[in-house]
Scaffold this active site. Structure first.
Site, short mmCIF file in Angstrom:
data_model
loop_
_atom_site.label_atom_id
_atom_site.label_comp_id
_atom_site.label_asym_id
_atom_site.label_seq_id
_atom_site.Cartn_x
_atom_site.Cartn_y
_atom_site.Cartn_z
N TYR A 160 0.81 -1.22 0.00
CA TYR A 160 0.00 0.00 0.00
C TYR A 160 0.84 1.27 0.00
O TYR A 160 0.31 2.36 -0.04
CB TYR A 160 -0.91 0.02 1.24
CG TYR A 160 -2.09 -0.90 1.10
CD1 TYR A 160 -1.89 -2.25 0.92
CD2 TYR A 160 -3.39 -0.41 1.14
CE1 TYR A 160 -2.96 -3.11 0.79
CE2 TYR A 160 -4.46 -1.27 1.01
CZ TYR A 160 -4.25 -2.62 0.83
OH TYR A 160 -5.31 -3.47 0.70
N LYS A 227 2.06 -14.58 5.18
CA LYS A 227 2.38 -15.55 4.11
C LYS A 227 3.90 -15.73 4.09
O LYS A 227 4.54 -15.63 3.04
CB LYS A 227 1.91 -15.00 2.74
CG LYS A 227 0.46 -15.19 2.42
CD LYS A 227 0.03 -16.64 2.26
CE LYS A 227 0.47 -17.25 0.95
NZ LYS A 227 -0.06 -18.64 0.79
N ASP A 281 -3.73 -17.92 4.10
CA ASP A 281 -4.81 -18.63 3.39
C ASP A 281 -5.56 -19.59 4.31
O ASP A 281 -6.79 -19.66 4.29
CB ASP A 281 -4.28 -19.35 2.13
CG ASP A 281 -2.94 -20.01 2.35
OD1 ASP A 281 -2.12 -19.97 1.44
OD2 ASP A 281 -2.71 -20.54 3.45
N ASP A 305 -6.61 -6.06 5.20
CA ASP A 305 -7.70 -5.47 4.41
C ASP A 305 -8.71 -6.56 4.04
O ASP A 305 -9.91 -6.44 4.27
CB ASP A 305 -7.08 -4.86 3.14
CG ASP A 305 -8.02 -3.88 2.47
OD1 ASP A 305 -9.16 -3.74 2.92
OD2 ASP A 305 -7.61 -3.26 1.47
#
Ligand code: NAP
Length: 417
Positions: A160, A227, A281, A305
């Site tokens: 971002y 991740k 995930d 987000d």
């Protein structure tokens, strides 16, 4: 301070920060920004509910003195077209605590999202989103009451940051050449390139806030979501810095999940917080299948987000999810939805997102009794199926209420407590 349009109510006193602690008078001045689109509808309804709840909790011994501050279209009308006046930023910093409705991002070149600008200007690095279920709210889950967590999303780093280089530009070509020739990496020709900065400083200050929140509110775990299996030196580093912080700064309060099993046979010792981590995930799956295992969650900007909206959907969605953006001391509470322009001025939409952000705000300033009053009254209105259109269309036998009518029903329940 001399302001052009902002006026502080004379009878109120400012919140101060002393030795890193908020000092809240009985007559605090809190800032509010009405916002654009449906903002005025939900703000006027929420202000009435908050005032009624304060009166219920404290009688006449405490009272909020509201100071209107301006951003977005209302600001542009007052400040010669300036949607983002400096004096509003100064006032938020001066008052320490404020709450805002949604803001339009003006369409057209050169405009950044006002919300992103606000977070960056005030360095509001932690986006805090509690996700909990109120009985009666329509939910796609079989056991929505098991969802009860608070997400801390890092607000200032990650993809971002806007460090991106468009395919076909000289900057992109220069970076591509550097990466290939100097760093020995390869990728398809003409790829757009972006940079994902994740720092120890940014990660640790976010995780510190999440751990402190868990300690202050008696939560039993903090889960780092990442991740790191794929992005080892950004997302993986976030995870490692989290465990490092726990060891360095909270050795008496926090244990790791490994310690839980190796030293305590899986039984959490009373008063300890378990720090664990999950790959992003699988976390989405777990939050649907076994949400009761999670309490406070800390994660980076992009994961946060996605995760915060996905979890909000489990307990009623966008019309009800509250949120806040917090710096070391300054905190701005906000509705998490947008300005829904097609409903502007129709006294139609659900004010709950802003109103429940106010509940977070009262908890933040230590007025827990006010939060308790609203938390008790709110489910009673929902159980009577007096709801705005968004819930009414998902419930059998509901009475559809206007925004102001919903606030009236809530105030009636507050007064009846
Ligand atoms: P949006 O304003 O959140 O609206 C999308 C849909 O969500 C609405 O059409 C409505 O669904 C539902 N909704 C939103 N608020 C609701 C409420 N209080 N009660 C019930 N339902 C509600 O998103 P958008 O249309 O994508 O964005 C519009 C503007 O808002 C844009 O300018 C955007 O930049 C801005 N925005 C601001 C913020 C912020 O200030 N934090 C956040 C997001 C977007 P139905 O149509 O199904 O009834």
């Amino acid at each position: 301070m001399d302001y052009r349009n902002v006026k502080y109510p004379e009878s109120g006193e400012k919140i101060r920060v002393v030795n890193d602690q908020l000092v809240v008078p009985d007559n605090p001045i809190l800032g509010y920004v009405e916002g654009d689109g449906i903002g005025p509808d939900i703000t006027s309804a929420s202000l009435r509910v908050w005032d009624a709840a304060v009166e219920k909790a404290y009688g006449s011994s405490k009272k909020v003195h509201w100071a209107e501050l301006y951003l977005g279209e209302k600001a542009a009308g007052l400040y010669d077209g300036d949607y983002f006046p400096q004096e509003t930023l100064d006032a938020i910093q001066d008052l320490v605590v404020a709450i805002k409705g949604p803001l339009t991002t003006p369409v057209g070149g050169g405009f950044r999202s006002l919300n992103v600008s606000l977070r960056q200007s005030l360095d509001l690095y932690a986006c805090v989103r509690p996700v909990r279920y109120f009985p009666g709210v329509p939910s796609p889950m079989r056991k929505p009451e098991e969802v009860d967590c608070v997400i801390f999303r890092e607000n200032t780093e990650d993809v971002y940051c806007g460090i991106e280089f468009q395919s076909g530009t000289p900057e992109n070509e220069k970076l591509a050449q550097f990466l290939r020739e100097e760093m020995g990496v390869n990728f398809f020709d003409g790829a757009g390139l972006g940079v994902k900065p994740i720092s120890a400083f940014g990660s640790k200050r976010l995780i510190r806030k999440a751990v402190q929140y868990a300690i202050d509110r008696g939560h039993d775990s903090v889960t780092l979501v990442h991740k790191g299996n794929i992005m080892k030196f950004t997302e993986g580093a976030f995870r490692n810095w989290g465990y490092e912080l726990a060891k360095e700064e909270f050795p008496d309060q926090v244990i790791s999940e490994d310690q839980l099993w190796e030293e305590f046979d899986g039984q959490r010792p009373e008063g300890k917080i378990v720090m664990k981590d999950r790959i992003a995930d699988i976390m989405f799956q777990l939050m649907q299948l076994r949400p009761a295992e999670f309490s406070v969650i800390a994660t980076m900007n992009l994961n946060g987000d996605y995760l915060s909206d996905a979890l909000a959907a489990e307990v009623g969605g966008i019309g009800i999810a509250p949120g806040a953006n917090i710096a070391d001391h300054v905190a701005v509470f906000e509705a998490t939805h947008g300005t829904a322009p097609k409903y502007a001025g129709q006294d139609k939409v659900n004010p709950s997102s802003l109103m429940l952000s106010g509940v977070m705000m009262f908890e933040h300033i230590g007025w827990n009794e006010v939060a308790d009053v609203i938390n008790q009254a709110y489910p009673r209105v929902i159980e009577k199926k007096k709801v705005t259109y968004d819930f009414a269309r998902q419930m059998d036998g509901a009475t559809e209420m206007s925004t102001s009518g919903f606030a009236d029903a809530l105030i009636e329940e507050i007064n009846a407590l």
